[in-house]
Design an enzyme around this catalytic site. Structure first.
Site, short mmCIF file in Angstrom:
data_model
loop_
_atom_site.label_atom_id
_atom_site.label_comp_id
_atom_site.label_asym_id
_atom_site.label_seq_id
_atom_site.Cartn_x
_atom_site.Cartn_y
_atom_site.Cartn_z
N ARG A 199 33.35 20.18 18.04
CA ARG A 199 34.46 20.09 19.01
C ARG A 199 33.98 19.52 20.35
O ARG A 199 34.60 18.62 20.91
CB ARG A 199 35.03 21.49 19.23
CG ARG A 199 36.08 21.59 20.32
CD ARG A 199 36.41 23.06 20.55
NE ARG A 199 37.21 23.58 19.48
CZ ARG A 199 38.54 23.71 19.53
NH1 ARG A 199 39.19 23.38 20.63
NH2 ARG A 199 39.20 24.18 18.52
N ARG B 125 32.59 32.54 13.97
CA ARG B 125 32.34 31.11 13.87
C ARG B 125 31.00 30.76 14.50
O ARG B 125 30.56 31.41 15.45
CB ARG B 125 33.48 30.33 14.53
CG ARG B 125 33.92 30.92 15.84
CD ARG B 125 35.22 30.37 16.33
NE ARG B 125 35.06 29.00 16.77
CZ ARG B 125 36.02 28.32 17.40
NH1 ARG B 125 37.18 28.88 17.64
NH2 ARG B 125 35.81 27.09 17.78
N ASP C 77 48.77 23.32 22.69
CA ASP C 77 48.87 24.76 22.41
C ASP C 77 49.79 25.47 23.40
O ASP C 77 50.31 26.55 23.10
CB ASP C 77 47.48 25.41 22.47
CG ASP C 77 46.76 25.33 21.14
OD1 ASP C 77 47.23 24.61 20.25
OD2 ASP C 77 45.72 26.00 21.00
N ALA D 85 44.91 20.53 16.88
CA ALA D 85 44.50 19.47 17.79
C ALA D 85 45.22 18.17 17.45
O ALA D 85 45.61 17.42 18.36
CB ALA D 85 42.98 19.29 17.70
#
Ligand SMILES: Cc1cc2nc3c(=O)[nH]c(=O)nc-3n(C[C@H](O)[C@H](O)[C@H](O)COP(=O)(O)OP(=O)(O)OC[C@H]3O[C@@H](n4cnc5c(N)ncnc54)[C@H](O)[C@@H]3O)c2cc1C
Length: 448
Positions: A112, A190, A310, A323
Site C-alpha cells: 500500500r 496483517r 471511505d 480503494a
C-alpha cells in the site's frame, strides 16, 4: 521531464481534503480535466506505511492513464497467475487462475505504501498544489462557494471533496448529523516482512523460492490469505477472524503472535510456520469498522460539498474494492464537473452522486458475500465442487472503466437532474465491454 495530458482550464476550483487514494486520485483526475486543485492533508509527512492492497481491473484503467505510473509500479507488484485454496487443515482444494479476466484490465497488487508513494509523486510531478500538515476542522458552503478551515486558515473554492477516510469530519455537514463508525464484528491481523526465513523452511520455501505465489486457507469464521511479492523476496499475510472488541476512536493496535496462533488452533502447520516467521513488530491487529450506507454523498444545503472514498462508503477488505471504488469517485467527479461547467458546479456534484450511488453500494455488499462464502463454507459441497471457493469475478464490477462510463452517461444524467427526474437506478452499469476505444479517442482529441 514527462509531459502530462490535460484538458484546457475549466476555471473550476476544487479543494480536496485527505491525500489517501480517494483524494490523490480525485486531485489527479481534476487536473487532467483542467480544474485547479488544492489538496490538503493533515499528516506532515507521508510515510510508506501499511501492507498489501489490491487494485482490480476497474481501477487498473485509471492507473494506466497516469503517465509513467504503471511502469514504475511494475517491479514492485505481485505477479502470480492464480490463487491456491486450501482447507484450514492444509489439504489442497483448488486453484483459481486469473487468466480470463486479464482482458478486463490490469490488476495492481502490492505494498500500500509503495503504490501510494508512486501516485503521490505523480500528483506532485503534475504540479498539483498539495499542502501537507493541514488539518481541516470545519466545512462551509454558500450559494456561490464552498470552503474549509485548515489550521485556522479559511480557504474557498467552487466545491470541496471530503476524502478524509472512515473518520470523516465532512460527513456532518453532508448528512446534517454526526455518525460514528461501528465495529463490524470482525478484525484482521496483517503483516508484511522479508521472506528470508521462509525461504529456508522446508514447509514454506515453495511459497517464496519460485517467484510470487498467492494462497488462501479457509476455515469456519476465518480465512488466512498469504502472498509473496517482488519475485518472492517479500511476504504478506492477512488473517480475518471474528472479533467482538468494542471500538472507540482507535481500531489499530500492535498484534501479538500468541493471539494469532490461538486463533489458528488445529490449523495446518504451514500456516503456523508463516505466523512464527513473522517479526512481531511488523504485526498489526486491525479492527474492521463500517458505517451504514449513507442516504446521500452530497450536501443538501448548496450541493457544493461531496464525500468521496471511505468517507462516503467504507469497504470491508473482502470486497477487494475499497480503494478501486474510491478512485472511481474522483474520475467521475472530474468529468461531471467538466460537463456541467463553472457556472453550474452543484449540478455537476449532484451528477457524481447519481452516477456512483447504486454501483458503489452494490460493490460494498460483495465484502459481506465473499466473507460468508468462505467463512460459512459447506465442505461436503465444496469437495464435490471446489470452484465454489473461487472469488466471484463479476463483469459488472471488474470489466468496467469509470471514465468511459461517466462520459457515456453524464449528459443524460445532467438532463434528468435538470428535469428533477430520479436517476439513481438508471445509471447502474450493465455488464458490457463498453465502447471504450470510441470514447477514449473522442477524449484524446480534446486533450491539449
Ligand atoms: C485491512 C484492510 C485491507 C484492505 N484491503 C484492500 C484491498 O486489498 N483492496 C482495496 O481496494 N481496498 C482495500 N481496503 C480498503 C481501502 O484501504 C480503502 O477503501 C481506501 O484506502 C480508502 O481510501 P480513502 O482515501 O478514502 O481513505 P484513507 O486512506 O483513510 O485516507 C484519508 C486521508 O485523509 C487524511 N485526513 C483525515 N482527516 C483529515 C483532516 N481533518 N484534514 C486533512 N486530512 C485528513 C488522512 O490522514 C488520510 O491521509 C482495505 C481496508 C482495510 C481496513
Amino acid at each position: 521531464m514527462p509531459s502530462f495530458a490535460r484538458l484546457p482550464a475549466s476555471g473550476i476550483k476544487v479543494i480536496i481534503v485527505g491525500a489517501g487514494f480517494a483524494g490523490l486520485c480525485a486531485a489527479i483526475e481534476c487536473d487532467r480535466k483542467g480544474h485547479s486543485v488544492i489538496l490538503l492533508e493533515k499528516v506532515s509527512e507521508l510515510k510508506p506505511l501499511g501492507d498489501i492492497i489490491s487494485f482490480s481491473s476497474n481501477s487498473g484503467h485509471i492507473f494506466e492513464r497516469w503517465e509513467g505510473v504503471v511502469d514504475e509500479l511494475e517491479p514492485l507488484i505481485h505477479h502470480s497467475s492464480g490463487l491456491d485454496f486450501y482447507e484450514w487443515s492444509g489439504k489442497f482444494c483448488t486453484r483459481q487462475e486469473w487468466d480470463y479476466d486479464k482482458t478486463w484490465g490490469r490488476r495492481i497488487n502490492g505494498h500500500r505504501g509503495e503504490i501510494h508513494d508512486a501516485v503521490y509523486r505523480h500528483a506532485k510531478a503534475r504540479g498539483i498544489d498539495i499542502r501537507l500538515g493541514q488539518s481541516v476542522s470545519e466545512y462551509f458552503e454558500t450559494e456561490s462557494e464552498a470552503g474549509v478551515i485548515a489550521n485556522g486558515e479559511k480557504l474557498t473554492a467552487d466545491c470541496v471533496f471530503a476524502a478524509e477516510g472512515v473518520k470523516s469530519a465532512g460527513r456532518k455537514i453532508v448528512l446534517g448529523y454526526e455518525d460514528k463508525p461501528r465495529a463490524s464484528g470482525y478484525a484482521v491481523y496483517r503483516t508484511w516482512f522479508s521472506s528470508e526465513e521462509l525461504a529456508k523452511n522446508e514447509r514454506t520455501k515453495h511459497l517464496v523460492n519460485n517467484g510470487d505465489t498467492h494462497s488462501g486457507w479457509i476455515g469456519e469464521d476465518k480465512h488466512f490469505l498469504a502472498a509473496s511479492i517482488k519475485d518472492g523476496k517479500e511476504f504478506s499475510w492477512v488473517l480475518t477472524h471474528k472479533d467482538d472488541a468494542d471500538i472507540d476512536e482507535d481500531w489499530q493496535f500492535p498484534g501479538k503472535k500468541s493471539d494469532v496462533l490461538a486463533n489458528l488452533k488445529g490449523w495446518a502447520p504451514i500456516v503456523h510456520d508463516l505466523v512464527n516467521a513473522t517479526p512481531e513488530d511488523r504485526l498489526v491487529d486491525y479492527k474492521l469498522v463500517f458505517r451504514d450506507p449513507l442516504p446521500h454523498f452530497v450536501s443538501k444545503g448548496h450541493g457544493r460539498i461531496a464525500l468521496i472514498g471511505d468517507a462516503a462508503h467504507p469497504f470491508l477488505p473482502t470486497s477487494i474494492q475499497g480503494a478501486s471504488q474510491s478512485m472511481e469517485d474522483g474520475v467521475t467527479l472530474a468529468i461531471t464537473l467538466q460537463k456541467s461547467g463553472k457556472a453550474n458546479v452543484p449540478r455537476g456534484v449532484r451528477a457524481y452522486e447519481a452516477i456512483r450511488y447504486e454501483r458503489v453500494h452494490r460493490a460494498q455488499m460483495t465484502g459481506v458475500t465473499t466473507r460468508e462464502q468462505w467463512h460459512k463454507a459447506d465442505w461436503d459441497k465444496i469437495w464435490k465442487d471446489p470452484k465454489m471457493l473461487h472469488l466471484k469475478r463479476e463483469a459488472w464490477l471488474l470489466n468496467f472503466d469509470a471514465e468511459t462510463h461517466a462520459y457515456e452517461v453524464v449528459d443524460e444524467v445532467l438532463k434528468k437532474l435538470d428535469n428533477d427526474e430520479v436517476v439513481k437506478e438508471d445509471v447502474i452499469p450493465k455488464p458490457t465491454s463498453h465502447g471504450i476505444q470510441a470514447v477514449l479517442s473522442q477524449e484524446l482529441d480534446q486533450l491539449v
